[in-house]
Design a protein around this motif. Sequence first.
Motif, mmCIF file in Angstrom:
data_model
loop_
_atom_site.group_PDB
_atom_site.id
_atom_site.type_symbol
_atom_site.label_atom_id
_atom_site.label_comp_id
_atom_site.label_asym_id
_atom_site.label_seq_id
_atom_site.Cartn_x
_atom_site.Cartn_y
_atom_site.Cartn_z
ATOM 1 N N GLU A 104 53.867 -4.258 20.716
ATOM 2 C CA GLU A 104 53.854 -4.861 21.355
ATOM 3 C C GLU A 104 55.185 -5.889 21.732
ATOM 4 O O GLU A 104 54.646 -6.226 23.319
ATOM 5 N N LEU A 105 56.306 -5.599 21.350
ATOM 6 C CA LEU A 105 57.550 -5.897 22.592
ATOM 7 C C LEU A 105 57.518 -5.136 23.555
ATOM 8 O O LEU A 105 57.843 -5.814 24.720
ATOM 9 N N ALA A 106 57.072 -3.704 23.928
ATOM 10 C CA ALA A 106 56.630 -2.707 25.022
ATOM 11 C C ALA A 106 55.222 -3.820 26.084
ATOM 12 O O ALA A 106 55.977 -4.180 27.492
ATOM 13 N N ALA A 107 54.278 -4.327 25.207
ATOM 14 C CA ALA A 107 53.669 -5.344 26.326
ATOM 15 C C ALA A 107 53.922 -6.915 26.261
ATOM 16 O O ALA A 107 53.663 -6.684 28.241
ATOM 17 N N GLU A 108 54.390 -7.030 26.188
ATOM 18 C CA GLU A 108 55.650 -8.241 26.375
ATOM 19 C C GLU A 108 56.231 -8.294 27.297
ATOM 20 O O GLU A 108 56.533 -8.773 28.381
ATOM 21 N N LEU A 109 57.407 -6.979 27.186
ATOM 22 C CA LEU A 109 58.493 -7.463 27.896
ATOM 23 C C LEU A 109 58.997 -5.943 28.742
ATOM 24 O O LEU A 109 59.550 -6.448 29.574
ATOM 25 N N LEU A 110 57.580 -5.591 28.880
ATOM 26 C CA LEU A 110 58.173 -4.497 29.716
ATOM 27 C C LEU A 110 56.410 -3.565 30.475
ATOM 28 O O LEU A 110 56.544 -3.424 31.275
ATOM 29 N N GLY A 111 55.793 -4.829 30.303
ATOM 30 C CA GLY A 111 54.896 -5.076 30.941
ATOM 31 C C GLY A 111 53.382 -3.917 31.131
ATOM 32 O O GLY A 111 52.837 -3.547 32.017
ATOM 33 N N GLU A 112 53.970 -3.424 29.674
ATOM 34 C CA GLU A 112 52.778 -1.644 29.458
ATOM 35 C C GLU A 112 51.450 -2.126 28.828
ATOM 36 O O GLU A 112 51.436 -3.292 27.821
ATOM 37 N N LYS A 113 50.893 -1.510 28.582
ATOM 38 C CA LYS A 113 49.495 -1.483 28.015
ATOM 39 C C LYS A 113 50.001 -1.697 26.595
ATOM 40 O O LYS A 113 50.623 -0.575 26.202
ATOM 41 N N TYR A 114 49.090 -2.528 25.207
ATOM 42 C CA TYR A 114 49.724 -2.139 24.032
ATOM 43 C C TYR A 114 49.093 -0.806 23.292
ATOM 44 O O TYR A 114 50.613 -0.397 22.762
ATOM 45 N N ASP A 115 48.150 -0.489 23.280
ATOM 46 C CA ASP A 115 47.961 0.993 23.362
ATOM 47 C C ASP A 115 48.510 2.180 23.671
ATOM 48 O O ASP A 115 48.364 3.414 23.099
ATOM 49 N N PHE A 116 49.021 2.142 25.214
ATOM 50 C CA PHE A 116 49.715 3.151 26.368
ATOM 51 C C PHE A 116 50.949 3.083 25.023
ATOM 52 O O PHE A 116 51.546 4.115 24.919
ATOM 53 N N ALA A 117 51.785 2.210 25.289
ATOM 54 C CA ALA A 117 53.129 1.896 24.446
ATOM 55 C C ALA A 117 53.422 2.589 22.718
ATOM 56 O O ALA A 117 53.715 3.068 22.476
ATOM 57 N N LEU A 118 51.909 1.867 22.512
ATOM 58 C CA LEU A 118 51.386 2.731 20.879
ATOM 59 C C LEU A 118 51.625 4.148 20.391
ATOM 60 O O LEU A 118 52.283 4.533 19.829
ATOM 61 N N ARG A 119 50.979 5.110 21.570
ATOM 62 C CA ARG A 119 50.822 6.259 21.823
ATOM 63 C C ARG A 119 52.723 6.950 21.198
ATOM 64 O O ARG A 119 52.923 7.760 21.053
ATOM 65 N N GLU A 120 53.701 6.310 21.880
ATOM 66 C CA GLU A 120 54.556 6.606 22.199
ATOM 67 C C GLU A 120 55.242 5.885 21.009
ATOM 68 O O GLU A 120 55.976 6.957 20.081
ATOM 69 N N THR A 121 55.420 4.875 20.901
ATOM 70 C CA THR A 121 56.044 4.679 19.326
ATOM 71 C C THR A 121 55.671 5.309 18.457
ATOM 72 O O THR A 121 55.893 6.051 17.289
ATOM 73 N N VAL A 122 53.680 6.215 18.269
ATOM 74 C CA VAL A 122 53.814 6.829 17.271
ATOM 75 C C VAL A 122 54.143 8.266 17.269
ATOM 76 O O VAL A 122 54.678 8.535 16.547
ATOM 77 N N LEU A 123 54.548 8.571 18.419
ATOM 78 C CA LEU A 123 54.419 9.664 18.918
ATOM 79 C C LEU A 123 56.481 9.759 17.945
ATOM 80 O O LEU A 123 56.998 10.914 18.010
ATOM 81 N N GLN A 124 56.807 8.711 18.658
ATOM 82 C CA GLN A 124 58.628 8.962 18.119
ATOM 83 C C GLN A 124 58.787 8.914 16.405
ATOM 84 O O GLN A 124 59.425 8.650 16.361
ATOM 85 N N ARG A 125 57.254 8.229 15.785
ATOM 86 C CA ARG A 125 57.265 8.078 14.398
ATOM 87 C C ARG A 125 58.073 6.926 14.166
ATOM 88 O O ARG A 125 58.952 7.076 13.378
ATOM 89 N N GLY A 126 57.827 5.898 14.693
ATOM 90 C CA GLY A 126 58.858 4.469 14.399
ATOM 91 C C GLY A 126 58.685 3.683 15.996
ATOM 92 O O GLY A 126 58.484 3.991 17.178
ATOM 93 N N GLY A 127 59.584 2.775 15.259
ATOM 94 C CA GLY A 127 59.976 1.760 16.106
ATOM 95 C C GLY A 127 61.331 2.453 17.683
ATOM 96 O O GLY A 127 61.877 1.526 18.082
ATOM 97 N N TYR A 128 60.411 3.080 18.361
ATOM 98 C CA TYR A 128 61.631 3.801 18.925
ATOM 99 C C TYR A 128 60.653 4.139 20.362
ATOM 100 O O TYR A 128 59.530 4.495 20.137
#
Length: 244
Positions: A33-57
Amino acid sequence: MTIILDDVACLLHLPVRGQFYTPVSVSHEQAAELAAELLGEKYDFALRETVLQRGGYFSQQWLYESYMRNVNFYRKHDCAARAWMLMLVGCTILADKSYTRVDAKWLLLFSDLSAVHTFLWASIALCWIHECFPTLGRRAASGLNCDDLGFPRAMRWMYKQGKTKLSEYRPILDALTPDDIIWRPFETHRGNIPFDLITLYSGHLRGSTVVSYLPERCIRQFGFVQYIPPPPPLAPAYSDIDSD
């Protein structure tokens, strides 16, 4: 001896006055959600990254690619600036043991870009140094005269990764004498960073955690004669630390 705020100011040119910021860890959904709001990324795209990093990273590489997308394709320069600065602090003063990930909780520091300079960055970056111990560590001179040109003092050195383990350093440290130590290494740097009396504050500081900051236990680093210090105080409540 210990790391003091004056060391951080001279080494990194980070402010020793400003607002406190104590981060709260975020889940991988909140990070997206932070990535979508502050980095302009799509939520689903950013979520794939955080799931890959196994947490809020986020990975440093993902942040770099976000920066490049915002600069070259989306033209969202505020988002690009946030991605760049988060990547920068995530691989320097806020680096963790992974060496590849950045904690998303720091992204809120960059939500208002006009306020970035108002935070007390030095208390977040209480890091160790080689300046006081000339016989320790692997380093080479960079060739930059940082005392004249205004660069952070740390840019004097080109650090190399050593192979000496902590257990090997302990007897070396135990064998040091007062003559082996440079007690006040930044006196030639005062033209860039004048000494600030606030670095003599005694109490607790909040950054990524609560740390005791007790200059009375290392008063020789300030040019005074060391006396027997009082016992360290118990850590007060968070609100009392900030008010203090």
